[in-house]
Design a protein around this motif. Structure first.
Motif, short mmCIF file in Angstrom:
data_model
loop_
_atom_site.label_atom_id
_atom_site.label_comp_id
_atom_site.label_asym_id
_atom_site.label_seq_id
_atom_site.Cartn_x
_atom_site.Cartn_y
_atom_site.Cartn_z
N LYS A 55 50.70 47.39 30.92
CA LYS A 55 52.05 46.89 30.40
C LYS A 55 52.66 47.98 29.58
O LYS A 55 53.85 48.45 29.11
N ARG A 56 51.49 48.76 28.57
CA ARG A 56 51.79 49.74 27.89
C ARG A 56 51.83 51.09 28.45
O ARG A 56 52.03 52.13 27.59
N GLU A 78 51.45 42.97 38.59
CA GLU A 78 52.26 42.19 38.08
C GLU A 78 52.34 40.72 39.17
O GLU A 78 53.16 40.16 38.64
N ARG A 90 45.46 44.51 32.36
CA ARG A 90 46.81 44.07 32.40
C ARG A 90 47.63 44.55 31.26
O ARG A 90 48.73 44.94 31.27
#
Length: 73
Positions: A68-69, A10, A64
């Motif tokens: 996120k998933r 992040e 990335r």
């Protein structure tokens, strides 16, 4: 080690090794092994400056997106 991965995935400008905090019960040796495994598996990579300080980043947009998933956050 999820907080370490979260910090790396992040961070907009990468994460320096000194900025990674260890959870209770883990050592710097554990962290080094964890980071090496993630590099080997293609999730993260690092760059080194002239003083050999490493900055960690996601290895790709795919990594990335996986983060996120993943719902590990």
């Amino acid at each position: 080690m999820v907080p370490v991965l979260k910090r790396i995935m992040e961070a907009a400008d990468g994460t320096r090794l000194d900025d990674l905090e260890l959870a209770e019960g883990y050592s710097r040796i554990d962290l080094a092994g964890f980071l090496d495994m993630l590099v080997e598996d293609g999730f993260i990579h690092f760059s080194e400056d002239a003083d050999a300080n490493r900055t960690w980043r996601p290895a790709s947009r795919l990594a990335r997106l996986w983060w996120k998933r993943s719902r590990l956050t």
